[in-house]
Write a protein that holds these residues in place. Structure first.
Motif, PDB file in Angstrom:
ATOM      1  N   SER A 151       0.847  -1.258  -0.119  1.00  0.00           N
ATOM      2  CA  SER A 151       0.134  -0.165  -0.010  1.00  0.00           C
ATOM      3  C   SER A 151       0.989   1.227   0.034  1.00  0.00           C
ATOM      4  O   SER A 151       2.043   1.422   0.644  1.00  0.00           O
ATOM      5  CB  SER A 151      -1.049  -0.149   1.043  1.00  0.00           C
ATOM      6  N   ASN A 153       1.692   4.048   1.329  1.00  0.00           N
ATOM      7  CA  ASN A 153       1.607   4.861   2.373  1.00  0.00           C
ATOM      8  C   ASN A 153       3.047   4.617   3.342  1.00  0.00           C
ATOM      9  O   ASN A 153       3.491   3.505   3.200  1.00  0.00           O
ATOM     10  CB  ASN A 153       0.279   4.667   3.236  1.00  0.00           C
ATOM     11  N   SER A 159      -3.990   3.610   4.807  1.00  0.00           N
ATOM     12  CA  SER A 159      -3.761   3.355   3.325  1.00  0.00           C
ATOM     13  C   SER A 159      -4.691   4.053   2.454  1.00  0.00           C
ATOM     14  O   SER A 159      -5.317   4.922   3.022  1.00  0.00           O
ATOM     15  CB  SER A 159      -4.458   1.908   2.985  1.00  0.00           C
ATOM     16  N   GLU A 188      -7.729  -3.497   2.148  1.00  0.00           N
ATOM     17  CA  GLU A 188      -6.819  -4.434   1.224  1.00  0.00           C
ATOM     18  C   GLU A 188      -7.378  -5.781   1.043  1.00  0.00           C
ATOM     19  O   GLU A 188      -8.409  -6.182   1.620  1.00  0.00           O
ATOM     20  CB  GLU A 188      -5.818  -4.618   2.173  1.00  0.00           C
ATOM     21  N   HIS A 238      -1.490  -0.580  13.191  1.00  0.00           N
ATOM     22  CA  HIS A 238      -1.523  -0.410  11.803  1.00  0.00           C
ATOM     23  C   HIS A 238      -2.403   0.383  11.391  1.00  0.00           C
ATOM     24  O   HIS A 238      -3.556   0.618  11.948  1.00  0.00           O
ATOM     25  CB  HIS A 238      -1.469  -1.938  11.219  1.00  0.00           C
TER      26      HIS A 238
HETATM   27 MG    MG Z   1      -0.378  -1.677   4.075  1.00  0.00          MG
END
Ligand code: MG
Ligand code: TXA
Length: 331
Positions: A151, A153, A159, A188, A238
């Motif tokens: 991703s 980022n 993301s 995702e 995360h």
């Molecule tokens: Mg990621």
């Protein structure tokens, strides 16, 4: 004449239109080891030549990503995936049913697999995915080889689901972004591997695990938290904005922003800021809006209360992302 790309002060293209000229320029950049973010149906990926150790190293550097966290490798077809890895029967079944689509297979690398070993962080397995997005597929076909695509980022952050998010986060660290508009799914891919011979869910994602279980005729195994984390990137914290998140909230408290789902409580009107994942309580819409909403509220508040999100369909992945995003930063 209208230029295809906006120019940086240094003359480098940054935003490429996803037309033929944009694709040609993206391929040219990738061939010289540069980094080009590209749209997928899930989130934007940070593309680079998966077979070039230098290009792969640049991806880890641009994201500040720990080198032990391997990348997903994107391919243009199942045949291309088979050339890189040995795909067990059950996972082959899933790929032939759901590719192109939001499912990633963590499968053993072939002996002479040309993908840089740093891309899979030295593991014997490779995470492979064929994205369901015309621009991503055109790019992969025109490039003619696999592209890494974590991703786009900074590591651990929220993301990107729009080209603007990529530029806001990584401008100056990457060479271009192919603008394909907003991502249709917004969360995702689901990652599946095989452990002790059984198909195992390594990361919940846009493709509902129940759909995969139905295709396999068996439930996916869930890795126990006590065993080695099977998706090395499944860190507790995360997908996190700067703001602190309070989940499964009934209503915002003073000083909190409100992230709603379905009908809002009356207190939402007086919240510091206010967004809704889906006013009608549609879980797919909530997944699509999740990251843009978090990014928007993060600019307006230090604390965000999030409404209860049910775990059906894409909801399991939305809840997983929110749970990780709410883990406080280690001090
Ligand atoms: Mg990621
Ligand atoms: O939808 C997606 O999968 C997006 C788009 C751009 O394709 N990509 C994405 O990449 O989410 P990333 O790097 O943000 O997440 C990849 C995850 C990480 O948790 C990583 O640890 C895991 O995949 N992973 C990569 N290789 C693996 C492997 N060989 N075995 C297990 N997990 C792996």
């Amino acid at each position: 004449m209208q230029s295809n790309a906006r120019q940086t002060p240094g003359g480098e293209p940054r935003r490429l239109n996803s037309d033929r000229d944009g694709l040609i320029e993206a391929v040219r950049l990738l061939r010289t080891g540069r980094l080009v973010a590209f749209p997928t149906e899930t989130v934007y990926g940070l593309g680079a030549d998966a077979c070039s150790p230098d290009a792969v190293a640049k991806v880890y550097a641009a994201k500040d990503r720990p080198s032990e966290n391997p990348l997903i490798v994107h391919v243009a077809s199942l045949a291309d995936a088979k050339a890189l890895a040995e795909i067990p029967e059950e996972l082959l079944h899933l790929a032939s049913r759901h590719w192109p689509g939001p499912i990633t297979l963590a499968v053993p690398r072939r002996q002479r697999c040309p993908v840089a070993s740093a891309a899979s962080a030295g593991l014997s397995t490779l995470a492979l995915r064929m994205p369901d997005h015309p621009v991503a597929l055109d790019l992969l076909e025109s490039y003619g080889g696999p592209l890494v695509g974590p991703s786009a980022n900074p590591s651990g952050g929220v993301s990107p689901t729009h080209a603007d998010h990529v530029l806001a986060d990584l401008d100056g660290r990457i060479d271009a972004v192919l603008d394909g508009g907003p991502c249709a799914l917004g969360i995702e891919s689901t990652i599946v591997g095989v452990e002790d011979g059984a198909p195992t869910l390594l990361r919940s994602g846009a493709l509902d695990a129940a759909v995969l279980a139905a295709a396999l005729g068996q439930e996916l195994r869930i890795p126990s938290p006590s065993t080695r984390p099977l998706a090395p990137g499944s860190y507790p914290r995360h997908y996190a904005p700067n703001a602190a998140l309070r989940l499964d909230a009934a209503a915002p408290r003073p000083e909190e922003a409100w992230l709603g789902f379905g009908p809002d409580p009356p207190e939402a009107d007086s919240a510091v800021a206010h967004a809704s994942l889906s006013p009608t309580g549609n879980i797919e819409e909530a997944a699509r809006n999740l990251y843009a909403c978090l990014r928007g509220l993060d600019t307006k508040a230090d604390r965000i209360a999030v409404a209860f999100i049910p775990a059906n369909g894409a909801g399991a992945a939305v809840r997983d992302r929110l749970r990780r995003a709410s883990v406080p930063e280690a001090s």
